[in-house]
Scaffold this active site. Structure first.
Site, PDB file in Angstrom:
ATOM      1  N   HIS A 136      -2.823   2.498  -5.647  1.00 48.70           N
ATOM      2  CA  HIS A 136      -3.606   1.293  -5.368  1.00 48.70           C
ATOM      3  C   HIS A 136      -3.827   0.484  -6.644  1.00 48.70           C
ATOM      4  CE1 HIS A 136      -5.520  -0.704  -2.039  1.00 48.70           C
ATOM      5  NE2 HIS A 136      -6.519  -1.056  -2.814  1.00 48.70           N
TER       6      HIS A 136
ATOM      7  N   HIS B 175      -3.618  -9.108   3.280  1.00 52.56           N
ATOM      8  CA  HIS B 175      -5.068  -9.167   3.449  1.00 52.56           C
ATOM      9  C   HIS B 175      -5.413 -10.022   4.660  1.00 52.56           C
ATOM     10  CE1 HIS B 175      -5.917  -8.240  -1.069  1.00 52.56           C
ATOM     11  NE2 HIS B 175      -5.810  -7.150  -0.352  1.00 52.56           N
TER      12      HIS B 175
ATOM     13  N   ARG C 256       0.835  -1.194   0.000  1.00 50.30           N
ATOM     14  CA  ARG C 256       0.000   0.000   0.000  1.00 50.30           C
ATOM     15  C   ARG C 256       0.876   1.253   0.000  1.00 50.30           C
ATOM     16  NH1 ARG C 256      -1.989  -3.640   3.890  1.00 50.30           N
ATOM     17  NH2 ARG C 256      -4.094  -4.435   3.453  1.00 50.30           N
TER      18      ARG C 256
ATOM     19  N   ARG D 171      -1.064  -1.803  -6.948  1.00 48.68           N
ATOM     20  CA  ARG D 171      -1.277  -2.939  -6.042  1.00 48.68           C
ATOM     21  C   ARG D 171      -2.170  -3.985  -6.712  1.00 48.68           C
ATOM     22  NH1 ARG D 171      -1.319  -4.423  -0.580  1.00 48.68           N
ATOM     23  NH2 ARG D 171      -3.310  -5.049   0.325  1.00 48.68           N
TER      24      ARG D 171
ATOM     25  N   LYS E  57      -1.769  -2.814   8.064  1.00 45.21           N
ATOM     26  CA  LYS E  57      -2.925  -2.385   8.847  1.00 45.21           C
ATOM     27  C   LYS E  57      -2.949  -3.113  10.180  1.00 45.21           C
ATOM     28  CE  LYS E  57      -6.060  -1.073   5.075  1.00 45.21           C
ATOM     29  NZ  LYS E  57      -7.362  -1.318   4.432  1.00 45.21           N
TER      30      LYS E  57
ATOM     31  N   TYR F 193      -9.165 -10.780  -7.213  1.00 48.32           N
ATOM     32  CA  TYR F 193      -8.171 -10.756  -8.277  1.00 48.32           C
ATOM     33  C   TYR F 193      -8.291 -11.973  -9.190  1.00 48.32           C
ATOM     34  CZ  TYR F 193      -6.274  -7.039  -5.467  1.00 48.32           C
ATOM     35  OH  TYR F 193      -6.132  -5.882  -4.747  1.00 48.32           O
TER      36      TYR F 193
END
Length: 318
Positions: free
Chosen positions: A264, A290, A169, A267, A193, A299
């Site tokens: 993004h 994730h 990110r 990404r 995150k 994806y």
């Protein structure tokens, strides 16, 4: 359980009745200290919950224990009549469900009204991704701007190479320190995150670009007090996300027929190319950081869509 009578969430809950403001303050402390979320994420959660509490106040509710499923559904319906997108409504419903579950778990309410609160399923759109040729064009465009050996040009090449090579990110990229880079093993230590750390590999082209930046570019931009930041801005401090977004848009504008996207999008592109190259879904999930495999699975739809498109163009009986 007793609470200190302070108003919660800063400005977020200042217009709420005292009982609601107090519980919102406790929830803010829970998100910040126990779940260790970023200030931006905490404020987003509080904003969604405060919106629901304002609606409950308008319906005549003065304390959290009186807020029932009917009030929550009324709040969601109000969102719909105001034209909110399905994705926004789904996100806000999730935020409120997490809040009421916490309130029930900590004994602030007797039952959890959010446990059975439904929300509209968000339409999942396929994220745009560059083709392999367009990705090469992007990196070539950046390299062209670095021909004069300028420190910013060298930095920009390294930034784009790392974004495409790793799929990290933009916030993770800007947060990298020099010590997070292990050039011997060609891996980055990334803080994702929820302060979750992961190790992400990168390839030879990215390593070469990083080497040129560290040896010839970064020393020219570094100023006293620059700290350990891997990527620096033109004034010598840590590069910010806005500068990286501007860079991606500018270099993509030089690539014929490439879609306009920000970091993004790179990404998305990295994930798509990994899967198309044979990487398994769980490996890509780990690389991207994730929490849920379901997030990574979108994806596979991108790759399937490209496969169907190629089939329709190539097969005589498609």
């Amino acid at each position: 359980m007793s609470e200190q009578p302070e108003r919660g969430g800063g400005e977020v809950g200042d217009d709420l009745p005292e009982a609601f403001a107090r519980v919102l303050g406790a929830y803010e402390r829970h998100l910040a200290s126990e779940r260790d979320l970023t200030p931006h994420t905490v404020r987003a959660y509080l904003g969604d919950v405060a919106g629901m509490l304002r609606h409950a106040t308008a319906l005549g509710h003065a304390d959290l224990d009186s807020v029932d499923l009917r009030a929550l559904r009324s709040w969601l319906a109000n969102q719909q009549t105001r034209g909110k997108a399905r994705t926004t409504m789904a996100r806000r419903a999730t935020a409120v469900r997490v809040f009421t579950a916490w309130a029930h778990r900590t004994g602030r309410i007797a039952t959890d009204p959010g446990a059975t609160l439904g929300s509209p399923k968000a339409h999942r759109t396929l994220p745009p991704a560059l083709s392999a040729e367009q990705a090469r064009g992007l990196l070539d465009a950046a390299a062209g701007h670095a021909d004069d050996g300028s420190p910013v040009g060298l930095r920009d090449v390294a930034v784009l190479e790392v974004l495409y090579a790793t799929g990290i990110r933009v916030g993770e990229l800007c947060g990298l320190d020099v010590d997070d880079l292990d050039r011997e093993r060609r891996v980055l230590r990334v803080m994702g995150k929820g302060r979750k750390e992961r190790t992400v590999p990168y390839g030879v082209p990215a390593d070469r670009a990083l080497g040129r930046w560290l040896e010839r570019g970064r020393p020219q931009l570094a100023v006293p007090g620059a700290g350990a930041a891997l990527f620096l801005g033109v004034r010598g401090g840590r590069v910010d996300q806005r500068a990286v977004r501007t860079l991606v848009h500018a270099r993509l504008a030089e690539v014929p027929h490439a879609p306009d996207m920000g970091p993004h999008g790179l990404r998305h592109t990295a994930a798509t190319h990994l899967l198309e190259g044979g990487a398994d879904l769980r490996t890509v999930q780990e690389l991207l950081g994730h929490a849920s495999l379901a997030t990574t699975q979108i994806y596979t739809h991108v790759s399937s869509d490209r496969l169907r498109s190629a089939y329709r163009l190539a097969h005589p009986r498609a």
